[in-house]
Design a protein around this motif. Sequence first.
Motif, PDB file in Angstrom:
ATOM      1  N   MET A 103     -47.987 -61.325 -39.273  1.00  0.00           N
ATOM      2  CA  MET A 103     -47.926 -62.344 -40.384  1.00  0.00           C
ATOM      3  C   MET A 103     -47.253 -62.126 -41.744  1.00  0.00           C
ATOM      4  O   MET A 103     -47.442 -60.664 -41.847  1.00  0.00           O
ATOM      5  CB  MET A 103     -49.515 -62.220 -41.210  1.00  0.00           C
ATOM      6  N   LYS A 104     -45.731 -62.121 -42.210  1.00  0.00           N
ATOM      7  CA  LYS A 104     -45.195 -61.921 -42.831  1.00  0.00           C
ATOM      8  C   LYS A 104     -44.752 -63.130 -43.818  1.00  0.00           C
ATOM      9  O   LYS A 104     -43.931 -64.055 -43.439  1.00  0.00           O
ATOM     10  CB  LYS A 104     -44.012 -60.861 -42.075  1.00  0.00           C
ATOM     11  N   LEU A 105     -45.217 -63.173 -45.088  1.00  0.00           N
ATOM     12  CA  LEU A 105     -44.847 -64.065 -46.827  1.00  0.00           C
ATOM     13  C   LEU A 105     -43.743 -63.619 -47.648  1.00  0.00           C
ATOM     14  O   LEU A 105     -44.978 -62.247 -48.201  1.00  0.00           O
ATOM     15  CB  LEU A 105     -45.954 -65.023 -46.042  1.00  0.00           C
ATOM     16  N   ILE A 106     -43.541 -64.227 -47.910  1.00  0.00           N
ATOM     17  CA  ILE A 106     -43.751 -64.150 -49.551  1.00  0.00           C
ATOM     18  C   ILE A 106     -44.102 -65.083 -50.571  1.00  0.00           C
ATOM     19  O   ILE A 106     -44.024 -66.522 -49.848  1.00  0.00           O
ATOM     20  CB  ILE A 106     -42.142 -63.846 -49.710  1.00  0.00           C
ATOM     21  N   CYS A 107     -44.919 -65.208 -51.774  1.00  0.00           N
ATOM     22  CA  CYS A 107     -45.095 -66.537 -52.554  1.00  0.00           C
ATOM     23  C   CYS A 107     -45.767 -65.324 -54.070  1.00  0.00           C
ATOM     24  O   CYS A 107     -45.659 -64.157 -54.259  1.00  0.00           O
ATOM     25  CB  CYS A 107     -46.753 -66.475 -51.965  1.00  0.00           C
ATOM     26  N   ASN A 108     -45.861 -66.586 -54.769  1.00  0.00           N
ATOM     27  CA  ASN A 108     -45.592 -66.635 -55.968  1.00  0.00           C
ATOM     28  C   ASN A 108     -46.570 -65.473 -56.645  1.00  0.00           C
ATOM     29  O   ASN A 108     -48.284 -66.075 -56.145  1.00  0.00           O
ATOM     30  CB  ASN A 108     -45.591 -67.311 -56.834  1.00  0.00           C
ATOM     31  N   GLN A 109     -46.994 -64.310 -57.833  1.00  0.00           N
ATOM     32  CA  GLN A 109     -48.035 -64.230 -57.626  1.00  0.00           C
ATOM     33  C   GLN A 109     -49.214 -64.707 -58.537  1.00  0.00           C
ATOM     34  O   GLN A 109     -50.360 -64.383 -58.347  1.00  0.00           O
ATOM     35  CB  GLN A 109     -47.564 -62.199 -58.538  1.00  0.00           C
ATOM     36  N   LYS A 110     -49.218 -65.032 -59.282  1.00  0.00           N
ATOM     37  CA  LYS A 110     -49.711 -65.568 -60.242  1.00  0.00           C
ATOM     38  C   LYS A 110     -50.411 -67.377 -59.259  1.00  0.00           C
ATOM     39  O   LYS A 110     -51.534 -67.207 -59.549  1.00  0.00           O
ATOM     40  CB  LYS A 110     -49.076 -66.665 -61.276  1.00  0.00           C
ATOM     41  N   VAL A 111     -49.529 -67.598 -58.662  1.00  0.00           N
ATOM     42  CA  VAL A 111     -50.552 -68.525 -58.184  1.00  0.00           C
ATOM     43  C   VAL A 111     -51.111 -68.172 -56.853  1.00  0.00           C
ATOM     44  O   VAL A 111     -52.415 -69.055 -56.964  1.00  0.00           O
ATOM     45  CB  VAL A 111     -48.979 -69.897 -57.119  1.00  0.00           C
ATOM     46  N   LEU A 112     -50.568 -67.222 -56.653  1.00  0.00           N
ATOM     47  CA  LEU A 112     -51.699 -66.998 -55.216  1.00  0.00           C
ATOM     48  C   LEU A 112     -53.487 -65.842 -55.825  1.00  0.00           C
ATOM     49  O   LEU A 112     -53.829 -66.953 -55.607  1.00  0.00           O
ATOM     50  CB  LEU A 112     -50.910 -65.907 -54.216  1.00  0.00           C
ATOM     51  N   ALA A 113     -52.873 -65.738 -56.794  1.00  0.00           N
ATOM     52  CA  ALA A 113     -54.446 -65.345 -57.688  1.00  0.00           C
ATOM     53  C   ALA A 113     -55.345 -66.471 -58.099  1.00  0.00           C
ATOM     54  O   ALA A 113     -55.973 -66.087 -58.125  1.00  0.00           O
ATOM     55  CB  ALA A 113     -53.644 -64.210 -58.594  1.00  0.00           C
ATOM     56  N   ASN A 114     -54.377 -67.549 -58.447  1.00  0.00           N
ATOM     57  CA  ASN A 114     -54.774 -68.644 -59.339  1.00  0.00           C
ATOM     58  C   ASN A 114     -56.428 -69.205 -58.036  1.00  0.00           C
ATOM     59  O   ASN A 114     -56.917 -69.883 -58.079  1.00  0.00           O
ATOM     60  CB  ASN A 114     -54.308 -70.170 -59.231  1.00  0.00           C
ATOM     61  N   LYS A 115     -55.149 -69.597 -56.341  1.00  0.00           N
ATOM     62  CA  LYS A 115     -55.763 -69.316 -55.517  1.00  0.00           C
ATOM     63  C   LYS A 115     -56.533 -68.710 -55.316  1.00  0.00           C
ATOM     64  O   LYS A 115     -57.994 -69.073 -54.413  1.00  0.00           O
ATOM     65  CB  LYS A 115     -54.092 -69.835 -54.867  1.00  0.00           C
ATOM     66  N   ILE A 116     -56.871 -67.214 -54.884  1.00  0.00           N
ATOM     67  CA  ILE A 116     -57.902 -66.584 -54.661  1.00  0.00           C
ATOM     68  C   ILE A 116     -59.045 -67.088 -55.561  1.00  0.00           C
ATOM     69  O   ILE A 116     -60.476 -66.366 -54.357  1.00  0.00           O
ATOM     70  CB  ILE A 116     -57.252 -64.984 -54.728  1.00  0.00           C
ATOM     71  N   GLY A 117     -59.133 -67.016 -56.923  1.00  0.00           N
ATOM     72  CA  GLY A 117     -60.682 -67.815 -57.687  1.00  0.00           C
ATOM     73  C   GLY A 117     -60.978 -68.697 -57.002  1.00  0.00           C
ATOM     74  O   GLY A 117     -62.164 -69.117 -56.583  1.00  0.00           O
ATOM     75  N   ILE A 118     -59.956 -69.481 -56.580  1.00  0.00           N
ATOM     76  CA  ILE A 118     -60.826 -71.037 -56.316  1.00  0.00           C
ATOM     77  C   ILE A 118     -61.120 -70.789 -54.705  1.00  0.00           C
ATOM     78  O   ILE A 118     -62.798 -70.616 -54.675  1.00  0.00           O
ATOM     79  CB  ILE A 118     -59.457 -72.432 -55.779  1.00  0.00           C
ATOM     80  N   VAL A 119     -61.040 -69.829 -53.633  1.00  0.00           N
ATOM     81  CA  VAL A 119     -61.913 -69.890 -52.433  1.00  0.00           C
ATOM     82  C   VAL A 119     -62.975 -68.722 -53.286  1.00  0.00           C
ATOM     83  O   VAL A 119     -64.328 -68.553 -52.226  1.00  0.00           O
ATOM     84  CB  VAL A 119     -60.920 -69.801 -51.922  1.00  0.00           C
ATOM     85  N   GLN A 120     -62.765 -67.891 -53.807  1.00  0.00           N
ATOM     86  CA  GLN A 120     -63.987 -66.861 -54.458  1.00  0.00           C
ATOM     87  C   GLN A 120     -65.233 -67.407 -54.165  1.00  0.00           C
ATOM     88  O   GLN A 120     -66.587 -67.002 -54.394  1.00  0.00           O
ATOM     89  CB  GLN A 120     -63.691 -66.285 -54.553  1.00  0.00           C
TER      90      GLN A 120
END
Length: 368
Positions: free
Chosen positions: A1-18
Amino acid sequence: MKLICNQKVLANKIGIVQKAINSKTTIDLLKGILLSTENGQLRLTGSDSEIKIETTLQAEIEEHGSIVVDSRLFGDIIRKLPDSFVQIETDSNSNIYISCESSRFTIKGLSADEYPKHQDVHVENMSTIPQAILKEMIKQTSFATSQDQTKPVLMGEMFEVSSGNAGMVAIDGYRLAVRSSFIDGLNDDIKVIIPGKTLVDVNSLMSGEGDIKVGFTDKNAIFIMDDTVIVTRLLEGDFIDYKRLLPKECNSRVRLKTKSLLNSIERAALLSQSEKNNLIKLSIKNDVMVITSNTDRGNVYEEVSIELEGSYLDIAFNSRYIMEGLKNIDSEEIYMEFTTNVNPCIMKPVDDIEYIYLLLPVRISSNI
């Protein structure tokens, strides 16, 4: 797997699934977030035996794949990275390489092949509910769910719908909160018990704007908000017939300002905070309610102006329970209805909001 994404959006999504991850679990895979790629998106999944949360974000996918990463460590790393683009790459040994500007991390992941598979839940007819309504219904009831694990049904809330009239009901054996509202387009009759924790999580994810889709199967409830899906197992069992608990008449009815009563009880409770039952006494006479608390630390006297219909009354309550009810009533004025000092009290807004908070009194002793 290899990808690039936005840090702020990813941090927010992590908080949701946590919110779906139980840190006390002994299963390492369930302490992790499942990362997977599809159709130009990164999908994050968090799960335990009762709830699953999935959410997606746009990403530039160079190589597709999937892996499980420790939820807490991954979340801490991503949140501490600069506000920029994050590159995530994995190798065949389940190593995860995280890069962002001048920061580089290498952490160990787990194979996604052994991540628990959840049966896909599909609901043909999803109902659409305004977020503002559902958010208020949950806020005004969820605090009254039981925390007693020996009574699992009461750790949930009953959600019932009949002819478009929806009701959310919570009860813990000491108090009862009921919030009702007519929801246009909600036509199916529904009667289910949703885990209280799930409703708190759903509430925290709603912005209060737009709609949320809600659906039910025999065993599950599904909530869909934009690109986030929450699936939770319904609680099994018979919920208490709460309507039988509601007094059919009252001997005393008091009208007063919500904030004035709350402020007075908060001050009166200062002396009883260390006491086992946090007791306060209400003495209702003519146009005044006297609030007192006598403890080993001292005593307090408060007065609140009221409009009284009916008999005088002395009654005592757990101060925490009455304050929690008042904090969740947004109306400027409330009614308090009493039968006797050993029967439940009902608090409800003076305006037309369909909300009832029932509270059991505490037997009065001479030293209160």
